[in-house]
Enzyme design. Structure first.
Site, short mmCIF file in Angstrom:
data_model
loop_
_atom_site.label_atom_id
_atom_site.label_comp_id
_atom_site.label_asym_id
_atom_site.label_seq_id
_atom_site.Cartn_x
_atom_site.Cartn_y
_atom_site.Cartn_z
N GLY A 20 0.83 -1.21 0.00
CA GLY A 20 0.00 0.00 0.00
C GLY A 20 0.86 1.25 0.00
O GLY A 20 0.53 2.24 0.65
N TYR A 156 -13.06 -4.24 11.44
CA TYR A 156 -11.71 -3.70 11.24
C TYR A 156 -10.91 -3.81 12.54
O TYR A 156 -9.78 -4.30 12.55
CB TYR A 156 -11.86 -2.25 10.80
CG TYR A 156 -10.60 -1.41 10.71
CD1 TYR A 156 -9.65 -1.62 9.72
CD2 TYR A 156 -10.40 -0.36 11.61
CE1 TYR A 156 -8.53 -0.81 9.62
CE2 TYR A 156 -9.28 0.45 11.52
CZ TYR A 156 -8.35 0.22 10.53
OH TYR A 156 -7.24 1.02 10.43
N ALA A 159 -9.94 -7.35 13.42
CA ALA A 159 -8.82 -7.86 12.60
C ALA A 159 -7.50 -7.23 13.05
O ALA A 159 -6.46 -7.91 13.10
CB ALA A 159 -9.09 -7.56 11.12
N LYS A 160 -7.51 -5.95 13.39
CA LYS A 160 -6.28 -5.29 13.86
C LYS A 160 -5.85 -5.86 15.22
O LYS A 160 -4.65 -5.99 15.49
CB LYS A 160 -6.47 -3.78 13.95
CG LYS A 160 -6.63 -3.08 12.60
CD LYS A 160 -5.36 -3.09 11.75
CE LYS A 160 -5.44 -2.10 10.59
NZ LYS A 160 -4.27 -2.14 9.69
N1 LIG Z 1 -5.45 6.93 8.09
C1 LIG Z 1 -5.59 6.68 9.37
O1 LIG Z 1 -6.07 7.53 10.15
C2 LIG Z 1 -5.17 5.35 9.95
C3 LIG Z 1 -5.34 5.18 11.33
C4 LIG Z 1 -4.94 3.97 11.90
C5 LIG Z 1 -4.41 2.98 11.11
N2 LIG Z 1 -4.29 3.17 9.76
C6 LIG Z 1 -3.71 2.07 8.98
O2 LIG Z 1 -2.66 2.58 8.19
C7 LIG Z 1 -2.58 1.81 6.97
C8 LIG Z 1 -2.59 2.75 5.76
O3 LIG Z 1 -3.80 3.50 5.80
P1 LIG Z 1 -3.99 4.81 4.90
O4 LIG Z 1 -4.98 5.64 5.61
O5 LIG Z 1 -2.67 5.36 4.49
O6 LIG Z 1 -4.71 4.13 3.62
P2 LIG Z 1 -4.94 4.71 2.12
O7 LIG Z 1 -4.67 6.17 2.06
O8 LIG Z 1 -6.29 4.20 1.71
O9 LIG Z 1 -3.86 3.91 1.28
C9 LIG Z 1 -3.98 2.52 1.20
C10 LIG Z 1 -2.93 1.94 0.30
O10 LIG Z 1 -3.12 0.53 0.22
C11 LIG Z 1 -3.46 0.17 -1.12
N3 LIG Z 1 -4.46 -0.90 -1.01
C12 LIG Z 1 -5.70 -0.81 -0.52
N4 LIG Z 1 -6.32 -2.01 -0.58
C13 LIG Z 1 -5.42 -2.87 -1.11
C14 LIG Z 1 -5.45 -4.25 -1.43
N5 LIG Z 1 -6.54 -5.02 -1.21
N6 LIG Z 1 -4.32 -4.82 -1.95
C15 LIG Z 1 -3.22 -4.06 -2.17
N7 LIG Z 1 -3.13 -2.75 -1.90
C16 LIG Z 1 -4.23 -2.17 -1.38
C17 LIG Z 1 -3.94 1.44 -1.79
O11 LIG Z 1 -3.76 1.46 -3.19
P3 LIG Z 1 -4.90 0.85 -4.19
O12 LIG Z 1 -6.21 1.42 -3.74
O13 LIG Z 1 -4.46 1.27 -5.55
O14 LIG Z 1 -4.83 -0.62 -4.00
C18 LIG Z 1 -3.00 2.45 -1.12
O15 LIG Z 1 -1.72 2.40 -1.70
C19 LIG Z 1 -3.73 0.82 7.02
O16 LIG Z 1 -3.28 -0.42 7.51
C20 LIG Z 1 -4.69 1.45 8.01
O17 LIG Z 1 -5.52 0.48 8.62
C21 LIG Z 1 -4.66 4.33 9.17
#
Ligand SMILES: NC(=O)c1ccc[n+]([C@@H]2O[C@H](COP(=O)([O-])OP(=O)(O)OC[C@H]3O[C@@H](n4cnc5c(N)ncnc54)[C@H](OP(=O)(O)O)[C@@H]3O)[C@@H](O)[C@H]2O)c1
Length: 265
Positions: A20, A156, A159-160
């Site tokens: 990702g 979610y 799973a986490k």
């Molecule tokens: N943002 C927050 O506030 C937050 C808080 C706590 C934890 N997190 C965790 O941090 C991590 C990143 O979150 P983010 O907010 O940066 O997410 P994001 O902006 O949605 O980016 C997600 C990335 O993962 C890719 N992706 C999504 N589904 C996929 C799949 N099935 N297979 C392969 N690639 C996939 C997306 O590209 P494509 O769509 O092109 O596949 C993108 O590169 C996650 O594990 C999330 O649970 C985030």
């Protein structure tokens, strides 16, 4: 990043895989590791514009076991394996509204995306790390793994939480062989996923995104620093944890949440 940090190239010669890595936190981590000298490979389902992405790219949907195998095979064929594995990909795209809105398919997908993708990728890439007796694995979890919000994160968060337990167990198993395994639990980060999440919640509640954002802050008990994180701030912690400076750190779960978590851990 200050000037001294920018010039610190202590990951030179390392191969880093960031799942990702095309958006949000993953993109910021990829950029930070590259700035420290690592050769970075990123995965996502959609390939961004070549000009936007200065990293090696592998297209894969990591919720599918066959795609995980394909990613591992490409990394091993091209680079002999990964020294640094950042299991960042994860998502909360499941309906809110409590237990009754979630069917078996939602639950299955929540675990495929947020747990099994990491379990499978670790299993495929650990053998090379074990041979070299060197490697670092990061699991990007979430504070909601320990602080679920029933209205919007049941599957979610579950799973986490499983990812947290798995990460600790894996660390205990492989630490004696020189591999460090660490969990990072971000709080609220300004990413596309967060923006989509807030837009959906606001639409369902019939209120503005600004009001919904304030509601979310209130619901999680407030954020003492008073704002969301920039993804680059989360990436800085991940960089430190994979760097040689963190050589005695394994088996822990680091929160990076602006002081939000309401209890002493
Ligand atoms: N943002 C927050 O506030 C937050 C808080 C706590 C934890 N997190 C965790 O941090 C991590 C990143 O979150 P983010 O907010 O940066 O997410 P994001 O902006 O949605 O980016 C997600 C990335 O993962 C890719 N992706 C999504 N589904 C996929 C799949 N099935 N297979 C392969 N690639 C996939 C997306 O590209 P494509 O769509 O092109 O596949 C993108 O590169 C996650 O594990 C999330 O649970 C985030």
């Amino acid at each position: 990043m200050n000037d001294q940090q920018k010039t610190e190239r202590n990951l030179t010669g390392k191969i880093a895989l960031v799942t990702g890595g095309t958006k949000g936190i993953g993109k910021a981590i990829a950029a930070r590791l590259a700035a420290a000298g690592a050769t970075v490979v990123v995965t996502a389902r959609n390939q961004p514009d070549e000009a936007e992405l200065p990293f090696h790219f592998i297209a894969a949907d990591l919720s599918r076991p066959e795609d995980v195998i394909q990613v591992a095979e490409e990394i091993i064929a091209q680079f002999g394996g990964a020294d640094i594995l950042i299991n960042n990909m994860g998502a909360n795209t499941f309906p809110g509204g409590g237990f009754s809105t979630l069917n078996d398919e939602h639950w299955d997908q929540a675990f495929q995306v947020n747990l099994f993708s990491s379990v499978r990728l670790d299993r495929a890439l650990l053998p090379q790390m074990l041979v070299r007796k060197n490697g670092v694995i990061i699991h990007i979890s979430s504070t909601t793994g320990q602080f679920p919000i029933w209205e919007s994160t049941i599957a979610y968060s579950s799973a986490k939480a499983a990812l947290n337990a798995y990460s600790k167990a894996l660390s205990d198993e492989v630490a004696p062989q020189g591999i460090r395994v660490i969990t990072v639990s971000p709080g609220l980060n300004k990413t596309e996923a967060m923006s989509n999440f807030l837009n959906d919640l606001a639409k369902n509640a019939g209120i503005s995104v600004a009001e919904m954002t304030q509601n979310l802050f209130n619901r999680v008990g407030g954020v003492p620093l008073g704002r969301m994180a920039e993804p680059e701030e989360t990436a800085e912690l991940v960089y430190f944890l994979v760097s040689p400076n963190a050589s005695y750190i394994t088996g822990t779960n680091y929160h990076i949440d602006g002081g939000n978590f309401p209890v002493v851990r």
